[in-house]
Design an enzyme around this catalytic site. Structure first.
Site, short mmCIF file in Angstrom:
data_model
loop_
_atom_site.label_atom_id
_atom_site.label_comp_id
_atom_site.label_asym_id
_atom_site.label_seq_id
_atom_site.Cartn_x
_atom_site.Cartn_y
_atom_site.Cartn_z
N GLU A 153 0.83 -1.20 0.00
CA GLU A 153 0.00 0.00 0.00
C GLU A 153 0.87 1.25 0.00
OE1 GLU A 153 -2.57 0.33 3.43
OE2 GLU A 153 -3.72 1.96 2.52
N GLU A 159 2.56 10.14 5.69
CA GLU A 159 2.73 8.84 6.34
C GLU A 159 3.93 8.06 5.85
OE1 GLU A 159 -0.88 6.61 7.04
OE2 GLU A 159 -2.07 8.40 6.68
N ASP A 186 -5.59 2.89 -1.72
CA ASP A 186 -6.44 3.49 -0.69
C ASP A 186 -6.93 4.82 -1.25
OD1 ASP A 186 -7.30 5.09 1.52
OD2 ASP A 186 -6.13 3.86 2.90
N HIS A 189 -5.67 8.09 0.42
CA HIS A 189 -4.31 8.53 0.06
C HIS A 189 -4.30 9.05 -1.39
CE1 HIS A 189 -3.01 6.80 3.77
NE2 HIS A 189 -3.19 5.55 3.40
N ARG A 218 -11.65 10.75 4.49
CA ARG A 218 -11.51 9.46 5.18
C ARG A 218 -12.76 9.08 5.97
NH1 ARG A 218 -5.67 7.12 7.37
NH2 ARG A 218 -5.74 5.48 5.81
N GLU A 247 -11.89 1.34 5.06
CA GLU A 247 -10.93 1.71 6.09
C GLU A 247 -11.12 3.21 6.33
OE1 GLU A 247 -6.31 0.71 6.72
OE2 GLU A 247 -6.75 2.45 5.47
C1 LER Z 1 -3.22 1.60 6.22
O1 LER Z 1 -4.10 0.86 5.42
C2 LER Z 1 -3.28 3.01 5.89
O2 LER Z 1 -3.99 3.43 5.02
C3 LER Z 1 -2.44 3.93 6.63
O3 LER Z 1 -2.87 5.23 6.43
C4 LER Z 1 -2.37 3.65 8.09
O4 LER Z 1 -3.43 4.19 8.77
MN MN Z 2 -5.30 2.16 3.83
#
Ligand code: LER
Ligand code: MN
Length: 272
Positions: A153, A159, A186, A189, A218, A247
């Site tokens: 990922e 991050e 994701d 992100h 998010r 998530e």
């Molecule tokens: C993990 O899946 C993720 O997206 C990171 O931002 C940890 O929170």
């Molecule tokens: Mn994620």
């Protein structure tokens, strides 16, 4: 495509991007009641996962396990695959392999997100990427021996400073010998980093292994300003048949976030 919702077993992530926080039984029950296909689990470590209990819960609730996260290795133990200390890198690998071994019993892949770490002063980006590549070769081959894949990922810039976008991540995993590392895209992100998330998904194509289904802020899909319809169109174009796994923050509360997710998932996937 299939729907999934997250359950965290780690109290330290109470305010993190996970929907259910009240244990496995509760999370499975809610997920089944709302009609999700699967759950994604965030355990403290492999020791947190009792195979018999997971089997019983999957059978009792008619749910699958979409994926298992490894991020607690970072959150709780600060383990990273690019730590300059070889002993910590080795511990990080063992931590991830142990989770992969449990996940495989349920046909689920493990996720490398936070545990990829970041390169810091005292090392270099090239060195960190060499360590990351070495780890992914090992984990990809471990996944191959288990008959599964391993999910890498890429994260937003706050991050990690390794990979933040599809383009670079894709080039990186394609440079590996292992063919068993897939991308976890994701949408949170991607909303930060990509100029056009739908086009980025088209670029990733058959390398997309899993999707974290989150809106721009998010929160649950529909609670932010991402153009989810264009994202679903792109996923259809690349024949993505995997999970849209929520998530997301449990905002305004777990139940509302879960209900909104499944409602929006159904709207988006109902039309062709
Ligand atoms: C993990 O899946 C993720 O997206 C990171 O931002 C940890 O929170
Ligand atoms: Mn994620």
């Amino acid at each position: 495509m299939k729907s999934a919702i997250t359950i965290s077993l780690v109290p330290e992530t109470r305010n993190g991007p996970f929907v259910f926080h009240e244990g496995l039984e509760h999370g499975f029950q809610q997920a089944a009641r709302l009609g999700f296909d699967a759950v994604e689990i965030f355990p403290a470590s492999a020791d947190d996962l009792d195979r018999d209990e997971l089997r019983r819960l999957c059978d009792a609730h008619g749910l699958r396990i979409a994926a298992i996260g490894t991020g607690a290795g970072w959150v709780l133990q600060k383990l990273s695959l690019v730590d300059p200390d070889p002993a910590i890198r080795a511990k990080a690998l063992d931590f991830i392999r142990a989770i992969m071994d449990v996940a495989e019993d349920f046909g689920a892949p493990a996720i490398l997100g936070s545990m990829q770490g970041r390169w810091e002063a005292g090392s270099s980006r090239d060195q960190a990427l060499t360590w990351l590549a070495e780890a992914l070769e090992i984990l990809g081959e471990h996944a191959a021996s288990l008959g599964t894949v391993f999910l890498y990922e890429f994260l937003n810039r706050y991050e990690t400073n390794l990979f933040n976008r599809v383009g670079d991540s894709l080039e990186f995993i394609q440079s590996l010998r292992t063919q068993k590392v897939k991308l976890l895209c994701d949408l949170f992100h991607m909303n930060i980093e990509e100029s056009n998330p739908a086009d980025a998904l088209r670029l990733a194509g058959s390398h997309v292994g899993h999707v974290h289904f989150a809106d721009s802020n998010r929160r649950a899909a529909g609670m932010g300003h991402s153009d989810m319809a264009s994202i679903i169109t792109a996923l259809r174009e690349i024949d993505y048949g995997g999970y849209l796994s929520a998530e997301i923050f449990a905002l305004p509360d777990s139940l509302t976030a879960a209900e909104q997710t499944i409602r929006r998932y159904r709207e988006l996937t109902a039309t062709r």
